[in-house]
Design a protein around this motif. Structure first.
Motif, PDB file in Angstrom:
ATOM      1  N   ASP A 174       0.004 -36.969 -42.271  1.00  0.00           N
ATOM      2  CA  ASP A 174      -0.072 -38.081 -41.325  1.00  0.00           C
ATOM      3  C   ASP A 174       1.199 -38.901 -41.437  1.00  0.00           C
ATOM      4  O   ASP A 174       1.771 -39.035 -42.518  1.00  0.00           O
ATOM      5  CB  ASP A 174      -1.277 -38.972 -41.664  1.00  0.00           C
ATOM      6  CG  ASP A 174      -2.576 -38.275 -41.305  1.00  0.00           C
ATOM      7  OD1 ASP A 174      -2.578 -37.525 -40.300  1.00  0.00           O
ATOM      8  OD2 ASP A 174      -3.563 -38.462 -42.035  1.00  0.00           O
ATOM      9  N   ARG A 175       1.618 -39.480 -40.308  1.00  0.00           N
ATOM     10  CA  ARG A 175       2.793 -40.352 -40.348  1.00  0.00           C
ATOM     11  C   ARG A 175       2.388 -41.703 -40.925  1.00  0.00           C
ATOM     12  O   ARG A 175       1.236 -42.114 -40.822  1.00  0.00           O
ATOM     13  CB  ARG A 175       3.362 -40.531 -38.936  1.00  0.00           C
ATOM     14  CG  ARG A 175       3.826 -39.208 -38.378  1.00  0.00           C
ATOM     15  CD  ARG A 175       5.195 -39.190 -37.799  1.00  0.00           C
ATOM     16  NE  ARG A 175       6.227 -39.906 -38.481  1.00  0.00           N
ATOM     17  CZ  ARG A 175       7.395 -40.215 -37.914  1.00  0.00           C
ATOM     18  NH1 ARG A 175       7.626 -39.879 -36.665  1.00  0.00           N
ATOM     19  NH2 ARG A 175       8.336 -40.858 -38.574  1.00  0.00           N
ATOM     20  N   ILE A 176       3.338 -42.379 -41.553  1.00  0.00           N
ATOM     21  CA  ILE A 176       3.072 -43.739 -42.033  1.00  0.00           C
ATOM     22  C   ILE A 176       3.991 -44.684 -41.267  1.00  0.00           C
ATOM     23  O   ILE A 176       4.934 -44.239 -40.611  1.00  0.00           O
ATOM     24  CB  ILE A 176       3.306 -43.873 -43.562  1.00  0.00           C
ATOM     25  CG1 ILE A 176       4.761 -43.525 -43.932  1.00  0.00           C
ATOM     26  CG2 ILE A 176       2.321 -43.037 -44.353  1.00  0.00           C
ATOM     27  CD1 ILE A 176       5.146 -44.000 -45.330  1.00  0.00           C
ATOM     28  N   SER A 177       3.711 -46.007 -41.365  1.00  0.00           N
ATOM     29  CA  SER A 177       4.542 -46.948 -40.607  1.00  0.00           C
ATOM     30  C   SER A 177       5.911 -47.059 -41.281  1.00  0.00           C
ATOM     31  O   SER A 177       6.052 -46.829 -42.495  1.00  0.00           O
ATOM     32  CB  SER A 177       3.874 -48.320 -40.559  1.00  0.00           C
ATOM     33  OG  SER A 177       3.957 -48.917 -41.835  1.00  0.00           O
ATOM     34  N   ALA A 178       6.913 -47.458 -40.475  1.00  0.00           N
ATOM     35  CA  ALA A 178       8.264 -47.625 -41.028  1.00  0.00           C
ATOM     36  C   ALA A 178       8.244 -48.716 -42.104  1.00  0.00           C
ATOM     37  O   ALA A 178       8.957 -48.622 -43.101  1.00  0.00           O
ATOM     38  CB  ALA A 178       9.236 -47.978 -39.908  1.00  0.00           C
TER      39      ALA A 178
END
Ligand code: PMM
Length: 301
Positions: free
Chosen positions: A89-93
């Motif tokens: 899953d992508r995470i926030s910057a």
């Protein structure tokens, strides 16, 4: 100097945690050796990377491991905060930056040459402010549209890696007519956006993206034809360390070898890649791979 001595991840000389030895000599890109291939140590500050998942998830552990790599002779330490394994899953910057910026600043203060493994231009910008000299971007065709201007403005080096889709979708894109030709064509097309922004040929480092939208035979075809990538006119980086195709190669009784049993094969790939034109290899075991690139340099000299 005092603030460095007090940095997290440091400890007394008897501690198993490496002592941060502050240095006024900070490595720059121009100082990198040119008589052998380079070794980039992998520092994943993530709870879920496939090859070293969770081992260096806290800043202190990551700094300690980064210092170990630096003192073991890593030419570059590659710091990433977002897992790129399939289906990650992508995470926030913002979360990515919280994980990696303190690690990057401390390693830079210790004299390490740091690259930042990120797909976000905002994270890359903060990492450069913290002293990173190279942006390592695995996003391929779907790069952050702010990336070309950032690379042009800051004058840093940029690893342009071949990839299709993203960690969730990449497996579905592993279809090629001729994987080497297709990778060269796609890298050439993406590169145009960087040239249009004013990035120079010298700033770009290309990477075939071993394991990214590639099956085992694609990976072997790219490695076996590494010299064909030289037509692009850039330095070439190879990241094969502990990857799944090595687990398949070494499988026994139908069971893939786990990442912890893929280091010898990774070192063999390093020696061969170095002998066939790789400017840099991205690896977990810095000391052993450094030996391998030295052997390749002596062999081919
Ligand atoms: N592979 C991974 C992450 N970042 N960067 C470059 N330039 N090339 C790669 O092949 C690459 C990368 C995934 O592997 P890891 O989980 O061991 O970091």
């Amino acid at each position: 100097m005092d603030s460095l001595a007090a940095a997290p991840g440091t400890g007394p000389a008897t501690s198993p945690i490496p002592v941060l030895r502050p240095t006024r000599v900070r490595k720059s890109f121009a100082d990198l050796p040119t008589d052998r291939s380079l070794v980039m140590g992998i520092l994943n500050v993530t709870p879920d990377s496939f090859s070293d998942g969770g081992k260096f998830a806290t800043a202190d552990d990551a700094i300690a491991e980064g210092l170990r790599m630096h003192y073991a002779g890593a030419d570059i330490v590659d710091v990433g905060g977002e897992s790129t394994r399939p289906n990650a899953d992508r995470i926030s910057a913002e979360d990515e930056q919280k994980r990696i910026i303190p690690v990057i600043s401390t390693l830079v203060k210790a004299g390490a040459l740091v690259s930042v493994d990120t797909m976000n231009a905002s994270t890359a910008a903060k990492a450069i402010e913290a002293g990173a000299a190279i942006i390592n971007d695995v996003s391929g065709l779907e790069f952050d549209p702010e990336m070309p201007d950032l690379v042009a403005e800051r004058g840093v080096h940029y690893v342009l890696m071949h990839q299709r889709g993203n960690p969730q979708t990449m497996a579905t894109f592993a279809n090629y007519d001729d994987v080497v030709d297709d990778v060269i064509t796609e890298l050439t097309n993406i590169r145009e956006k960087f040239y249009a922004a004013g990035v120079s040929q010298e700033q770009i480092i290309v990477d075939p993206g071993i394991g990214f939208a590639k099956n085992d035979s694609h990976n072997w075809a790219l490695l076996g034809s590494l010299e064909r990538l030289e037509v692009l006119g850039h330095r070439i980086l190879v990241g094969a360390s502990r990857k799944r195709f090595l687990g398949s190669l070494l499988s026994s009784a139908g069971k893939a070898a786990p990442p912890s049993e893929r280091d010898s094969a990774s070192i063999a790939v390093t020696a061969l890649a170095a002998a066939h034109g790789a400017w840099c290899v991205r690896v977990h075991d810095v000391a052993a791979n450094l030996d391998a690139v030295k052997v390749a340099a002596a062999w081919t000299r």
